[in-house]
Design a protein around this motif. Structure first.
Motif, mmCIF file in Angstrom:
data_model
loop_
_atom_site.group_PDB
_atom_site.id
_atom_site.type_symbol
_atom_site.label_atom_id
_atom_site.label_comp_id
_atom_site.label_asym_id
_atom_site.label_seq_id
_atom_site.Cartn_x
_atom_site.Cartn_y
_atom_site.Cartn_z
ATOM 1 N N GLY A 779 54.898 -37.449 41.023
ATOM 2 C CA GLY A 779 55.265 -37.288 42.429
ATOM 3 C C GLY A 779 54.592 -36.087 43.069
ATOM 4 N N SER A 780 54.551 -36.085 44.385
ATOM 5 C CA SER A 780 53.999 -34.969 45.150
ATOM 6 C C SER A 780 55.113 -34.288 45.929
ATOM 7 C CB SER A 780 52.933 -35.451 46.135
ATOM 8 O OG SER A 780 51.809 -35.960 45.452
ATOM 9 N N VAL A 866 44.722 -24.084 40.526
ATOM 10 C CA VAL A 866 45.128 -23.882 41.918
ATOM 11 C C VAL A 866 43.884 -24.052 42.790
ATOM 12 C CG1 VAL A 866 46.111 -22.316 43.634
ATOM 13 C CG2 VAL A 866 46.968 -22.268 41.295
ATOM 14 N N LYS A 867 43.976 -24.867 43.822
ATOM 15 C CA LYS A 867 42.847 -25.095 44.724
ATOM 16 C C LYS A 867 43.192 -24.573 46.118
ATOM 17 C CE LYS A 867 41.059 -29.220 42.391
ATOM 18 N NZ LYS A 867 40.679 -30.654 42.552
ATOM 19 N N PRO A 868 42.535 -23.496 46.549
ATOM 20 C CA PRO A 868 42.802 -22.993 47.906
ATOM 21 C C PRO A 868 42.405 -24.038 48.960
ATOM 22 C CG PRO A 868 41.630 -21.353 46.589
ATOM 23 C CD PRO A 868 41.594 -22.635 45.820
ATOM 24 N N LEU A 869 43.236 -24.168 49.964
ATOM 25 C CA LEU A 869 42.959 -25.085 51.071
ATOM 26 C C LEU A 869 42.677 -24.340 52.370
ATOM 27 C CD1 LEU A 869 45.852 -27.670 50.436
ATOM 28 C CD2 LEU A 869 43.451 -27.862 49.727
ATOM 29 N N ALA A 870 43.331 -23.189 52.559
ATOM 30 C CA ALA A 870 43.133 -22.395 53.769
ATOM 31 C C ALA A 870 43.333 -20.932 53.423
ATOM 32 C CB ALA A 870 44.101 -22.827 54.863
ATOM 33 N N TRP A 871 42.550 -20.073 54.105
ATOM 34 C CA TRP A 871 42.608 -18.648 53.806
ATOM 35 C C TRP A 871 42.130 -17.865 55.032
ATOM 36 C CZ3 TRP A 871 39.398 -22.283 51.839
ATOM 37 C CH2 TRP A 871 38.034 -22.184 52.172
ATOM 38 N N PHE A 872 42.376 -16.561 54.987
ATOM 39 C CA PHE A 872 41.948 -15.670 56.056
ATOM 40 C C PHE A 872 40.610 -15.053 55.664
ATOM 41 C CE2 PHE A 872 46.598 -15.680 56.539
ATOM 42 C CZ PHE A 872 46.684 -16.056 57.873
ATOM 43 N N LEU A 889 45.733 -9.193 55.961
ATOM 44 C CA LEU A 889 45.649 -10.632 55.714
ATOM 45 C C LEU A 889 44.307 -11.055 55.125
ATOM 46 C CD1 LEU A 889 47.287 -11.864 59.036
ATOM 47 C CD2 LEU A 889 48.287 -12.041 56.761
ATOM 48 N N GLN A 890 43.273 -10.260 55.308
ATOM 49 C CA GLN A 890 41.936 -10.697 54.919
ATOM 50 C C GLN A 890 41.876 -11.094 53.447
ATOM 51 O OE1 GLN A 890 38.716 -7.973 55.780
ATOM 52 N NE2 GLN A 890 37.217 -9.638 55.686
ATOM 53 N N ASP A 891 41.267 -12.250 53.212
ATOM 54 C CA ASP A 891 41.084 -12.860 51.889
ATOM 55 C C ASP A 891 42.371 -13.431 51.297
ATOM 56 O OD1 ASP A 891 38.362 -12.200 51.963
ATOM 57 O OD2 ASP A 891 38.741 -10.215 51.109
ATOM 58 N N GLY A 892 43.463 -13.311 52.003
ATOM 59 C CA GLY A 892 44.689 -13.930 51.522
ATOM 60 C C GLY A 892 44.647 -15.442 51.697
ATOM 61 N N VAL A 893 45.190 -16.160 50.732
ATOM 62 C CA VAL A 893 45.240 -17.622 50.775
ATOM 63 C C VAL A 893 46.547 -18.034 51.437
ATOM 64 C CG1 VAL A 893 45.378 -19.732 49.389
ATOM 65 C CG2 VAL A 893 43.764 -17.918 48.763
ATOM 66 N N THR A 894 46.462 -18.919 52.415
ATOM 67 C CA THR A 894 47.666 -19.319 53.136
ATOM 68 C C THR A 894 48.059 -20.763 52.891
ATOM 69 O OG1 THR A 894 48.736 -19.170 55.297
ATOM 70 C CG2 THR A 894 46.489 -19.990 55.266
ATOM 71 N N ALA A 895 47.229 -21.514 52.139
ATOM 72 C CA ALA A 895 47.595 -22.880 51.744
ATOM 73 C C ALA A 895 46.813 -23.240 50.492
ATOM 74 C CB ALA A 895 47.298 -23.871 52.859
ATOM 75 N N PHE A 896 47.484 -23.955 49.584
ATOM 76 C CA PHE A 896 46.816 -24.369 48.346
ATOM 77 C C PHE A 896 47.466 -25.628 47.796
ATOM 78 C CE2 PHE A 896 50.155 -21.424 46.949
ATOM 79 C CZ PHE A 896 50.770 -22.145 45.923
ATOM 80 N N MET A 897 46.734 -26.244 46.853
ATOM 81 C CA MET A 897 47.254 -27.383 46.095
ATOM 82 C C MET A 897 47.186 -27.030 44.618
ATOM 83 S SD MET A 897 46.541 -30.129 43.986
ATOM 84 C CE MET A 897 44.805 -30.531 44.147
ATOM 85 N N ALA A 898 48.221 -27.408 43.881
ATOM 86 C CA ALA A 898 48.239 -27.141 42.449
ATOM 87 C C ALA A 898 48.731 -28.377 41.712
ATOM 88 C CB ALA A 898 49.134 -25.943 42.134
ATOM 89 N N PRO A 899 47.976 -28.862 40.709
ATOM 90 C CA PRO A 899 48.485 -29.963 39.889
ATOM 91 C C PRO A 899 49.693 -29.503 39.075
ATOM 92 C CG PRO A 899 46.107 -29.638 39.589
ATOM 93 C CD PRO A 899 46.624 -28.438 40.308
ATOM 94 N N VAL A 900 50.702 -30.357 38.984
ATOM 95 C CA VAL A 900 51.869 -30.106 38.143
ATOM 96 C C VAL A 900 52.109 -31.391 37.363
ATOM 97 C CG1 VAL A 900 54.307 -29.492 38.049
ATOM 98 C CG2 VAL A 900 52.852 -28.515 39.839
ATOM 99 N N GLY A 903 51.534 -34.937 38.841
ATOM 100 C CA GLY A 903 51.740 -34.846 40.289
ATOM 101 C C GLY A 903 51.126 -33.602 40.871
ATOM 102 N N LYS A 904 51.532 -33.285 42.073
ATOM 103 C CA LYS A 904 50.917 -32.181 42.805
ATOM 104 C C LYS A 904 51.958 -31.436 43.633
ATOM 105 C CE LYS A 904 46.554 -34.717 43.357
ATOM 106 N NZ LYS A 904 45.645 -35.384 44.335
ATOM 107 N N LEU A 905 51.701 -30.128 43.780
ATOM 108 C CA LEU A 905 52.446 -29.302 44.716
ATOM 109 C C LEU A 905 51.489 -28.879 45.832
ATOM 110 C CD1 LEU A 905 54.862 -27.536 45.664
ATOM 111 C CD2 LEU A 905 53.856 -25.678 44.317
ATOM 112 N N TYR A 906 51.878 -29.117 47.055
ATOM 113 C CA TYR A 906 51.128 -28.648 48.210
ATOM 114 C C TYR A 906 51.933 -27.520 48.854
ATOM 115 C CZ TYR A 906 48.472 -32.981 47.734
ATOM 116 O OH TYR A 906 47.687 -34.006 47.238
#
Length: 936
Positions: A779-780, A866-872, A889-900, A903-906
């Motif tokens: 599941g996701s 962990v796969k970054p999706l969005a960052w500063f 905030l610079q270089d901080g990741v604000t969205a990611f996907m991780a396999p579990v 399934g996946k966690l977004y």
């Protein structure tokens, strides 16, 4: 002469006898409801209220009952128009005058004065928007009765000079709240606590954050009356509750006020505020606080009261204490000393419902009496504000934002530093040859503040050629619903060397409601607002930045010079629809839908429901054309064509036919079993997502903590969505949104059976293991905002990026003195090649409200855990609002996907579905609601 006096006396006596007879035939509230308005432990339902209003309208010649539309639950929303019988007979003329004065078009000052003298002031008084604030609905009932039954000189003067719009703001909520409160037979056991669901369908308290976009039916009904039909000079919005130790908070309000306002707006609020608290003082009703005595300001747009202020209407808000259950005015010692904020403090005492009704009635009469005495002034002033706006839009004009003032100071400091070496050995302490006496040279005003490149725009163009034009049209409709002037191009045209197709939209700033135009397109520049220099920040009343064009991802060009073209003016209030549809001949291999258009998902959901196969393409080149990653492809068939013709026409989406089937990797789209978390009492963030799912035709089922704790989740669902404040922080057993004082904690046995399955919270001990098992089974889980805490519960290799080390070597969150970002719009970079971000730009705007930001271990990125999706990618990501210490905030990741497991966690830190306003980031949710079986 004596004969004339006799006739006047005789006529006056007949009028008095007539109104006295009318008062005798009108039913009192007690005769209708069985109790007097303000009796302790008594509330009226909307059904009873609507019936009473109908009785009054049937028996009084001072009132007209208007049905303004249906609510989300299907009730009829009503408005009472109250004035003298003579005025009601001439109502169309007074409405026309009110409209003309507010829009300020094609009028000279002389004509405006004449209309002001002829017209009547129009005053809006509403109640019940927040249904648990029961004073609002009940003061509306009492005010109607008083205005229709009283014959004292003040009331008759008000009726003669004012058209009063008494408007019910939330019928569904009054019905729910009253039935809940009155369900107890024993009065002293009645309580407004533990309401099982939101008191307005989907959105609850957020119904007062919907008025610049008007998603909800109630908002549309109210907005149409305010911005299209009536355009009152004064609107009064009743709320609760007052600050502890006071009875109520009211105008004028604390700084900052929004810099796009005309000065007459602020001084108009001052004048009405003075009338209101002066009347209370005359009547020996203490406890009114204002200015810094409360948290309320005039910065935010989007509220029922605040949006009107961006339309030159004097918007009034009061927040009063009280309710059907008696309470205490608590002792707050610092409130007892008279000062500018609270000139007449109130002593601690027992407080009854009727006292709040009496205060509200006095406040209403203060506003109405002011309007009666100054009706011509109010009408002329709204014209003057509108005229000023038109003139500002017709010439070069600079709005004095804080950043511009900071630029003046910085330029002066820079010049001082440059001049310092030349001053060596020079005793002249005034190198510029002037004495500033606390100021700086005036040349900086022209060179910095009046920089030609920084002036306000003359208008905006929204090209019909942009990738998601249907969403741009939705934005245009939001402007139209708020009464703005919009033009549509009837042919192709060119402005400033750029070509635009027919069907593009134009919004110019030379219109009366220019403040609202600027507020929807331009960034908000909230000042740095701290309790004291170096101290903690003062939280804004609501958002600090909300620029709707940014939130919706709308592409527009900002024109500094005046321009013209083949533009047809859209009639006021006439909503637009994009001219999309199926663009294909009879012989095609299939059809493509853009992944960049939100309504593509609506069409795809309609196709899936009809049993039509849909694929998503991973991108690349097909023949001579480039296929964007995430493009939807529908193989040609009679069923597909029939479904597409209807769905594309309904949504206004452009669907293209292709001559050959695209090559490359494609995934067959599979509908998902979608679950959406909610909680007892209702989550507004969840309600907004539920509304979005319905609008875009995603089938979603609402689930609760007990459903999750029961396990076997993957047998029932494929994806579970958790909005902000659902998943608790690690080390906590409950979410912040669900924390309730022990005295308010509902017990299952105290609730009706139907609500008991809604109880419970997401806990680390019971819920998190079930969610982990769900993902391991394939599941996701999609988490938004603070619910990204789930990543920490799962032990993923991510950390909080917004921390610092103390002297003792301990990690702690950055303090507010160093970093503070209340609700604002920030720019992020995105990896749009990922399936989770298909259709998104490489850089986009997100709504950020103290949102989570992550640091990901480099090896976790390298090994794909962990796969970054969005960052500063910038140290200055602020687009609109306030971001103190944004460089953190610079270089901080604000969205990611991780396999579990399988399934996946977004995890999406920003509020990607924020109040159904953030259209630009809806796809970050929608993409996760499909599964794709990849095939060549």
């Amino acid at each position: 002469m004596i004969h004339q006096l006799y006739r006047r006396f005789f006529f006056a006596m007949i009028c008095c006898l007539s109104v006295a007879a009318q008062a005798q035939t009108l039913p009192t509230p007690k005769e209708h409801f069985g109790f007097s308005i303000g009796d302790d432990y008594q509330l009226a339902t909307y059904t009873q209220t609507e019936a009473y209003f109908k009785k009054l309208a049937a028996q009084s010649d001072r009132v007209k009952l208007v049905d303004i539309g249906a609510t989300e639950e299907g009730r009829r929303q009503c408005m009472l128009i109250v004035s003298s019988p003579a005025n009601l007979k001439n109502l169309a003329r007074y409405q026309e005058i009110s409209q003309r004065m507010a829009r300020a078009e094609n009028l000279t000052d002389e004509q405006a004065h004449a209309l002001a003298n002829e017209g009547k002031a129009v005053v809006w008084i509403d109640g019940g928007l927040h249904a648990t604030e029961t004073v609002g609905t009940h003061q509306l009932i009492e005010t109607a009765w008083q205005l229709l039954s009283r014959n004292d000189p003040e009331t008759l003067r008000i009726l003669d000079q004012v058209v009063i719009l008494l408007t019910h703001a939330n019928p569904d909520g009054q019905e729910l709240v009253t039935n809940w409160y009155m369900r107890e037979q024993q009065p002293t056991k009645r309580s407004l606590e533990n309401l099982p669901r939101l008191y307005q369908k989907y959105v609850g308290h957020d119904n007062n954050r919907d008025f610049f976009i008007m998603n909800m039916k109630e908002s549309q009904n109210l907005g149409h009356q305010l911005f299209i039909e009536w355009l009152p000079q004064i609107m009064y919005n009743h709320h609760q509750r007052g600050p502890a130790g006071s009875v109520l908070a009211g105008p004028p309000y604390r700084d900052p006020f929004n810099y796009v306002f005309d000065p007459l707006m602020i001084t108009g609020i001052d004048a009405l505020g003075a009338a209101m608290y002066n009347r209370l003082n005359v009547e020996n009703k203490p406890g009114y606080t204002r200015l810094g005595g409360s948290s309320f300001s005039t910065w935010y747009n989007g509220g029922l009261r605040t949006t009107t202020e961006f339309h030159n209407m004097i918007g009034l808000l009061t927040e009063i204490i009280g309710g059907p259950t008696p309470e205490e005015v608590p002792l707050v010692p610092q409130r007892l000393i008279p000062n500018g904020a609270t000139p007449n403090p109130v002593a601690p005492q027992k407080w009854n419902f009727r006292q709040s009704i009496d205060y509200s009635l006095s406040l209403n009469y203060a506003v109405l009496d002011y309007a009666a005495r100054h009706h011509d002034e109010l009408l002329f002033n709204i014209y003057r504000m509108g005229k000023n706006s038109i003139e500002h839009g017709n010439r070069d004009y600079w709005t004095p934002y804080p950043k511009r003032i900071d630029a003046i100071n910085q330029a002066y400091r820079n010049d001082q530093k440059k001049a310092a070496p030349a001053e060596s050995g020079n005793t002249n302490s005034d190198p510029f040859g002037w004495s500033n006496r606390g100021g700086i040279p005036a040349k900086y005003y022209d060179s910095v503040l009046k920089d030609p490149t920084l002036r306000d725009p003359r208008g905006y163009i929204l090209s019909a050629a942009q990738p998601d034009f249907p969403t741009a049209v939705s934005f245009i409709n939001a402007l139209i619903k708020t009464g703005l002037v919009v033009h549509k191009a009837t042919a192709d045209f060119t402005v400033a060397g750029k070509s635009y197709p027919a069907g593009s939209y134009v919004v110019k700033t030379n219109q009366a409601f220019r403040p609202h135009v600027l507020d929807m397109f331009e960034p908000q520049d909230h000042p740095n607002d701290f309790q004291y220099p170096g101290g903690p920040p003062i939280r804004p009343y609501d958002s600090a930045g909300w620029t709707l064009a940014y939130q919706m991802g709308v592409q527009f060009d900002r024109l500094l010079e005046d321009f013209d073209g083949p533009f047809a003016r859209v009639p006021y209030g006439e909503l637009q629809k994009p001219t999309g549809g199926l663009k294909a001949g009879s012989s095609v291999a299939g059809y493509t839908l853009s992944p960049r258009a939100n309504y593509s998902f609506t069409v795809v959901n309609d196709l899936l429901k009809a049993g039509v196969d849909v694929y998503r393409l991973s991108g690349g080149r097909t023949g001579k054309s480039v296929v964007e990653p995430g493009t939807f492809f529908v193989p040609a068939s009679a069923k597909a064509r029939t479904a597409l013709e209807k769905s594309a026409a309904d949504s206004g989406l452009e669907v293209m036919g292709v001559a050959q089937r695209p090559s490359g990797v494609a995934g067959k789209v599979k509908p998902q079993r979608i679950a959406l978390w909610d909680t007892y009492g209702g989550s507004m963030a969840s309600g907004w997502v539920r509304w979005l799912a319905e609008q875009y035709h995603f089938p979603a089922q609402v689930i609760y903590a007990q459903d999750i704790d029961a396990g076997n989740l993957h047998k029932k669902y494929d994806v579970i969505v958790f909005v902000t404040r659902a998943i608790p922080a690690t080390g906590s057993q409950e979410s912040e949104a669900n924390r309730t004082p022990a005295s308010r904690e509902p017990k299952a046995e105290e609730l009706p059976t139907e609500y008991r399955p809604w109880l419970g919270r997401i806990t680390a001990s019971k819920s998190i293991p079930q969610l982990k098992q769900f993902m391991e089974d394939g599941g996701s889980v999609v988490t938004i905002g603070s619910s990204t805490n789930l990543a920490y519960h799962l032990g993923l290799p991510v950390k909080n990026a917004l921390v610092e080390m103390t002297a003792s070597g301990q990690s702690r969150p950055l303090p507010g003195e160093k970093y503070y970002v209340p609700g604002s719009i920030l720019r992020v970079s995105m990896d749009s090649t990922q399936q989770a971000t298909w259709g998104m730009p490489s850089q986009g705007d997100v709504y950020f409200d103290a949102s989570p930001v992550f640091k990901i271990a480099p090896d976790a990125i390298a090994n794909g855990s962990v796969k970054p999706l969005a960052w500063f990618s910038s140290a200055h990501p602020l687009r609109s609002g306030w971001a103190w210490g944004q460089s953190y905030l610079q270089d901080g990741v604000t969205a990611f996907m991780a396999p579990v497991g399988s399934g996946k966690l977004y995890a999406f830190g920003p509020e990607i579905t924020f109040r159904a306003q953030a259209h630009g980031t809806f796809k970050l949710l929608f993409n996760q609601l499909y599964a794709t079986a990849v095939t060549p």
